[in-house]
Design an enzyme around this catalytic site. Structure first.
Site, PDB file in Angstrom:
ATOM      1  N   CYS A  49       0.831  -1.203   0.000  1.00 53.65           N
ATOM      2  CA  CYS A  49       0.000   0.000   0.000  1.00 53.65           C
ATOM      3  C   CYS A  49       0.866   1.253   0.000  1.00 53.65           C
ATOM      4  O   CYS A  49       0.456   2.294  -0.469  1.00 53.65           O
ATOM      5  CB  CYS A  49      -0.879   0.035   1.242  1.00 53.65           C
ATOM      6  SG  CYS A  49      -1.539  -1.552   1.661  1.00 53.65           S
ATOM      7  N   ASN A  50       2.036   1.148   0.580  1.00 52.25           N
ATOM      8  CA  ASN A  50       2.830   2.346   0.796  1.00 52.25           C
ATOM      9  C   ASN A  50       4.038   2.479  -0.112  1.00 52.25           C
ATOM     10  O   ASN A  50       4.724   3.481  -0.074  1.00 52.25           O
ATOM     11  CB  ASN A  50       3.312   2.403   2.251  1.00 52.25           C
ATOM     12  CG  ASN A  50       2.156   2.536   3.190  1.00 52.25           C
ATOM     13  OD1 ASN A  50       1.213   3.253   2.896  1.00 52.25           O
ATOM     14  ND2 ASN A  50       2.216   1.843   4.299  1.00 52.25           N
ATOM     15  N   ARG A  51       4.315   1.439  -0.891  1.00 52.25           N
ATOM     16  CA  ARG A  51       5.478   1.545  -1.763  1.00 52.25           C
ATOM     17  C   ARG A  51       5.348   0.634  -2.976  1.00 52.25           C
ATOM     18  O   ARG A  51       4.712  -0.421  -2.920  1.00 52.25           O
ATOM     19  CB  ARG A  51       6.767   1.236  -1.006  1.00 52.25           C
ATOM     20  CG  ARG A  51       6.849  -0.206  -0.484  1.00 52.25           C
ATOM     21  CD  ARG A  51       8.131  -0.431   0.290  1.00 52.25           C
ATOM     22  NE  ARG A  51       8.116   0.363   1.514  1.00 52.25           N
ATOM     23  CZ  ARG A  51       8.924   1.368   1.756  1.00 52.25           C
ATOM     24  NH1 ARG A  51       9.843   1.702   0.883  1.00 52.25           N
ATOM     25  NH2 ARG A  51       8.843   2.040   2.885  1.00 52.25           N
ATOM     26  N   HIS A  98      18.992   0.586   1.313  1.00 58.07           N
ATOM     27  CA  HIS A  98      17.545   0.785   1.211  1.00 58.07           C
ATOM     28  C   HIS A  98      16.804  -0.548   1.410  1.00 58.07           C
ATOM     29  O   HIS A  98      15.823  -0.615   2.154  1.00 58.07           O
ATOM     30  CB  HIS A  98      17.191   1.396  -0.144  1.00 58.07           C
ATOM     31  CG  HIS A  98      15.738   1.695  -0.317  1.00 58.07           C
ATOM     32  ND1 HIS A  98      15.138   2.798   0.253  1.00 58.07           N
ATOM     33  CD2 HIS A  98      14.753   1.022  -0.961  1.00 58.07           C
ATOM     34  CE1 HIS A  98      13.853   2.792  -0.041  1.00 58.07           C
ATOM     35  NE2 HIS A  98      13.589   1.721  -0.775  1.00 58.07           N
ATOM     36  N   GLU A 113       6.537  -0.994  12.099  1.00 54.11           N
ATOM     37  CA  GLU A 113       5.346  -1.829  11.922  1.00 54.11           C
ATOM     38  C   GLU A 113       5.770  -3.197  11.390  1.00 54.11           C
ATOM     39  O   GLU A 113       6.701  -3.297  10.586  1.00 54.11           O
ATOM     40  CB  GLU A 113       4.328  -1.142  11.012  1.00 54.11           C
ATOM     41  CG  GLU A 113       4.870  -0.699   9.672  1.00 54.11           C
ATOM     42  CD  GLU A 113       4.440  -1.603   8.538  1.00 54.11           C
ATOM     43  OE1 GLU A 113       3.855  -2.650   8.820  1.00 54.11           O
ATOM     44  OE2 GLU A 113       4.721  -1.253   7.385  1.00 54.11           O
ATOM     45  N   GLY A 188     -14.029  -7.460   2.543  1.00 57.02           N
ATOM     46  CA  GLY A 188     -12.812  -7.998   1.953  1.00 57.02           C
ATOM     47  C   GLY A 188     -12.011  -8.721   3.017  1.00 57.02           C
ATOM     48  O   GLY A 188     -11.991  -8.315   4.175  1.00 57.02           O
ATOM     49  N   MET A 192      -4.392  -7.155   6.216  1.00 59.67           N
ATOM     50  CA  MET A 192      -4.351  -6.012   7.116  1.00 59.67           C
ATOM     51  C   MET A 192      -5.657  -5.870   7.897  1.00 59.67           C
ATOM     52  O   MET A 192      -5.654  -5.560   9.081  1.00 59.67           O
ATOM     53  CB  MET A 192      -4.100  -4.731   6.318  1.00 59.67           C
ATOM     54  CG  MET A 192      -2.722  -4.662   5.720  1.00 59.67           C
ATOM     55  SD  MET A 192      -1.584  -3.737   6.765  1.00 59.67           S
ATOM     56  CE  MET A 192      -1.748  -2.130   6.027  1.00 59.67           C
TER      57      MET A 192
END
Lengths: 417, 271
Positions: A49-51, A98, A113, A188, A192
Site C-alpha cells: 500500500c505504501n510503496r 535501502h 510496523e 474484503g 491487514m
C-alpha cells in the site's frame, strides 16, 4: 550492481501509488517485462500500500535505472513525466542499504510496523516462483530479512507496535470507548483488515465478514475471528448494524458509496460509524466522510495519527540503524569478496597452464622418466606456483573488502589475464 | 472570623485548583490533576464552612442576591463535578468547572451581601426550592461540559489529524454516556425545582403560574431537556444532537438562574 527504483509514501501521494501498484495476478508478467525492458539479470517487485519498488541486478556497466523507470510508466500506461518526479533511483551501496531499511521497517510509514517484513518475504517468494531471482538478490533477501529480525529483537522499534492496524484500533476506542460487544464489519478478507479485526475481537468486539468473489475466503476468516460471513449483497443492512467497518478489498474502484452509508445512517439514530479504508486503491468513496456521524480514515489519515505517536519510537530507530549499518557493511564485504573470486580462479588457472606447458617441454628434452621422477617434477613445479601465488592471493582477498575497485583491473593487467 | 474570610480562603484554593487544571490541559502531566484536585477539595471544605457560617449570620438560607447566589451555585457545581470525577475519573471534567467555580466565588467576594426584607425568605420553600434548583444547575452544567467535550473530540476525530483534545478528552462514547446521565440527574432536579417553585408561588400569591419570565425560561429549559431525553431513547447514543441540545439547554438555564438571583428584588418591589 544492485539497483532499486521506486516510490513510497514519502515521495508520492496515495493517488500516484494507487496508479502504479502491481496487482498480484500480473506480478509474474511484470517481473518478466522488468527484466527484459530494464536489462536486468535478476528482478524483484515489492508492491504494498505504501510503496512500489523494483529491485534489480545487472552485470552490465550501464545504469539500468532509467530503463526501469520507463518500464514502470509503460506497464501502467502512464506518461513517464508524471511518474518520474516521484521516483528514487538507488544503486550499489545505497540500494543495498535501502533494501535492508525497508525490510527492517525503518523506511515504513509507521516506523517499526511488523507487516512489511512479511510483504518483503512474499515479494521475494513471488520473484523466486517467477524465476527472476538469482544468487545476488537471493543473498540480499536472506541477509536483509535476517538483519530485520535482529533489529526487531535487539531494539524497541517493534515494541508497542504503532502499526496502521493498531492506530485504527486506538481510534476505534477513542470513538466507542469499550470495545465490548461492538460490531466490526470486514469488507474484503485482506491480511491487514484481519490484523485490525483480530485486535478488536480480542477486546470483546464481534466480527462479521462480508464475502467477495470467493465466499470460502470470507467464511474461513469469519471462523478465525469467531464471527459470521454474509454475502456482499447484504452490505447496506450490515452497515446499519455495524459500529466499525474495516474495508480492504483488492477491488479496482470504490465499494462503499455515500448512498450506502446514508441509507444505513438513517436507521442508526445518531450512533457513530467508524470507517477504516485500508485498501489501495481506496474502497470508500471520499464524500462518505461528509455524512454526519461518520468517521472515515484512509491510509494517509492513519499515518497522520501515527506520526503523533511516533516520536518516542524515533529514538529507538537510531539503535536499529546502527545494527543495519553493521549488517550492510558485512553484506557489501561479502559481495566484494565474491567479485574477486573469478579473478583468483583465473589467476590460478593461468599459472597451472604455464606449469603444464613447461612440463611438456621438459618431457620432450628428458625422454622417458620413472614414476618417481614424474612425481618429483609435478611436486616441485606445483610448489613453485603455489609459493609464488600465495602472497598475491592473500592480498587480493584482503583488498576485496576495502581496496578501491580499480585494483582488480590493475591486477588483471599485471598478470596478463 | 466571619464567613467573608472563609470565602476568601476558598477563593485562593479554587484559584490554585483552576490554574492547575488549565496547566494540565497544556502539559498533560498527571501530577497536575492531583494538585488541582487536592486544592479544590480543600477549597470545597472551606467553602462548605463559609456557607454554614453565612447561614447562621444571615438567619435565612443564604442563596439569594448576587453574593450568596454565586457562592451557593459554585458550591453546588464543585459538589457535582467532584462526584462526576469520583465516579468516572475523567480528568478533563474539571477543566471547565473549576475555573468557572473560581469565577463565581471571585464574583461573590467582590459583591456585598444584600440584606433584603423578609416575607419570602422565611418560607420553608426557599431552601428546598433553591437546593433542588442549584443541584439541577450543577448537573446540567456537567452535561453542558460533556456536550462541549463531545463536540471538540468529534471535531478532532473528523479532522483526521487529532491534536491536543484527542489526548485530553475521553472517548466519544464516554462523554456521551456521562452527558446522558448528568442530563437525566439534572432533569430530575430541575423538574422538582419547578414543582416546588409552583407551590411556593401558590403560597405567596395564591397562583401557581404568575407569568414571570423566570417561569417561562424554566419551562423552556425543561422542554429542551425532555427533547434530549427523547432523542436519546432508552440508553441510546445521543451524539452531536444531544451535545448541542445540552449546550442550548444550559444557556437557558443560565438565563433562568441570572433572573432568579437578580429579579426577586424587582418582583418584590412591584408588590
Amino acid at each position: 550492481v544492485i539497483v532499486v527504483v521506486g516510490l513510497n509514501h514519502e515521495t508520492a501521494p496515495l493517488a500516484v501509488r494507487e496508479s502504479l501498484a502491481f496487482p498480484k495476478e500480473r506480478l509474474a508478467e511484470a517481473l518478466l517485462r522488468a527484466r527484459q525492458e530494464g536489462g536486468l539479470g535478476e528482478a524483484m517487485i515489492l508492491s504494498t500500500c505504501n510503496r512500489v519498488e523494483v529491485y534489480g541486478r545487472t552485470s552490465s556497466p550501464a545504469s539500468p535505472s532509467d530503463a526501469i523507470a520507463a518500464f514502470l510508466a509503460r506497464f501502467h500506461e502512464r506518461p513517464l513525466a508524471d511518474v518520474e518526479p516521484h521516483l528514487y533511483k538507488l544503486e550499489g551501496e545505497a540500494a543495498v542499504r535501502h533494501a535492508f531499511r525497508v525490510a527492517a521497517s525503518l523506511d515504513s510509514m509507521v516506523l517499526g510496523e511488523p507487516q512489511i517484513l512479511g510483504q518483503v518475504k512474499e515479494a521475494y517468494e513471488a520473484a523466486e516462483k517467477a524465476g527472476s531471482l538469482g544468487a545476488v538478490l537471493n543473498a540480499l533477501r536472506n541477509r536483509s530479512i535476517g538483519a530485520a529480525k535482529r533489529a526487531r529483537t535487539q531494539t524497541a522499534i517493534g515494541r508497542n507496535a504503532v502499526s496502521v492496524s493498531h492506530v485504527a484500533v486506538e481510534l476505534a476506542r477513542k470513538i466507542f470507548g469499550d470495545m465490548h460487544d461492538r460490531k466490526v464489519l470486514l469488507v474484503g478478507a485482506g491480511k491487514m483488515s484481519h490484523v485490525a479485526a483480530r485486535q478488536m475481537v480480542q477486546m470483546g468486539a464481534r466480527a462479521t465478514v462480508l464475502g467477495g468473489r470467493t465466499f470460502e475466503k470470507a467464511e474461513s476468516l469469519a471462523a478465525a475471528l469467531g464471527g459470521r460471513a454474509v454475502p456482499f449483497e447484504r452490505l447496506r443492512a450490515e452497515l446499519a448494524a455495524a459500529d466499525i467497518v474495516v474495508s480492504g478489498t483488492g477491488a479496482p474502484g470504490t465499494v462503499i458509496h455515500r448512498e450506502d452509508v446514508e441509507a444505513a445512517q438513517s436507521s442508526r439514530r445518531g450512533r457513530p460509524l467508524f470507517l477504516i479504508d485500508i485498501a489501495v486503491p481506496r474502497d470508500v468513496a471520499e464524500d462518505v466522510a461528509r455524512v454526519s456521524g461518520v468517521f472515515l480514515y484512509d491510509l494517509d489519515d492513519l499515518r497522520t495519527v501515527a506520526e503523533a505517536n511516533l516520536r518516542e519510537r524515533r529514538k529507538e530507530a537510531a539503535a536499529a540503524e546502527a545494527i543495519l549499518d553493521e549488517e550492510v557493511a558485512e553484506f557489501l564485504d561479502w559481495r566484494r569478496s565474491l567479485e574477486v573470486v573469478p579473478l583468483l580462479v583465473e589467476l590460478r588457472r593461468r599459472a597451472d597452464e604455464i606449469r603444464r606447458a613447461e612440463i611438456e617441454k621438459a618431457r620432450h628434452r628428458l625422454g622417458a622418466l620413472t614414476p618417481e621422477q614424474e612425481k618429483a617434477i609435478e611436486a616441485t613445479t606445483s610448489a613453485i606456483v603455489n609459493k609464488l601465488l600465495h602472497e598475491p592471493t592473500v592480498q587480493i582477498k584482503q583488498m576485496a573488502g576495502n581496496g578501491p575497485p580499480e585494483h582488480v583491473g590493475f591486477i588483471r593487467k599485471l598478470f596478463g589475464l | 472570623m466571619d464567613s467573608r474570610f472563609w470565602l476568601l480562603v476558598t477563593l485562593v484554593l479554587y484559584a490554585v485548583g483552576a490554574f492547575h487544571a488549565l496547566l494540565f490541559a497544556l502539559l498533560r502531566r498527571s501530577v497536575l490533576t492531583t494538585i488541582s484536585l487536592t486544592a479544590t477539595l480543600l477549597g470545597f471544605a472551606f467553602h462548605t464552612a463559609a456557607l454554614a457560617l453565612r447561614w447562621s449570620e444571615a438567619g435565612h438560607f443564604p442563596a439569594l442576591g448576587l453574593r450568596d447566589g454565586a457562592s451557593f451555585l459554585a458550591w453546588a457545581i464543585v459538589t457535582v463535578f467532584l462526584l462526576v470525577y469520583v465516579t468516572t475519573r475523567v480528568d478533563a471534567a474539571g477543566l471547565f468547572a473549576y475555573p468557572f467555580a473560581f469565577a463565581l466565588v471571585f464574583l461573590a467576594n467582590l459583591t456585598p451581601a444584600t440584606g433584603r426584607p423578609d416575607p419570602v425568605l422565611q418560607s420553608l420553600y426557599l431552601p428546598v426550592h433553591l437546593v433542588l434548583a442549584v443541584f439541577g444547575y450543577g448537573a446540567l452544567f456537567a452535561a453542558f461540559t460533556m456536550g462541549v467535550m463531545y463536540l471538540f473530540q468529534e471535531k478532532e476525530l473528523r479532522s483526521r489529524s487529532p491534536r491536543r483534545f484527542y489526548y485530553l478528552i475521553p472517548s466519544l462514547e464516554r462523554t456521551d454516556t456521562i452527558g446522558g446521565r448528568t442530563v437525566l440527574g439534572g432533569f430530575g432536579f430541575l423538574t422538582l425545582a419547578i414543582l416546588t417553585g409552583f407551590l411556593w408561588n401558590h403560597s405567596l400569591f395564591g397562583r401557581y403560574w404568575t407569568g414571570d419570565p423566570k417561569e417561562w425560561a424554566g419551562l423552556a429549559a425543561w422542554v429542551i431537556y425532555v427533547g434530549i431525553l427523547f432523542a436519546r431513547g432508552r440508553g441510546g447514543w445521543g451524539g452531536r444532537r444531544a451535545a448541542w441540545l445540552s449546550i442550548a439547554g444550559f444557556a437557558v438555564v443560565v438565563f433562568t438562574f441570572a433572573w432568579a438571583t437578580l429579579a426577586p428584588t424587582v418582583a418584590l418591589a412591584q408588590q
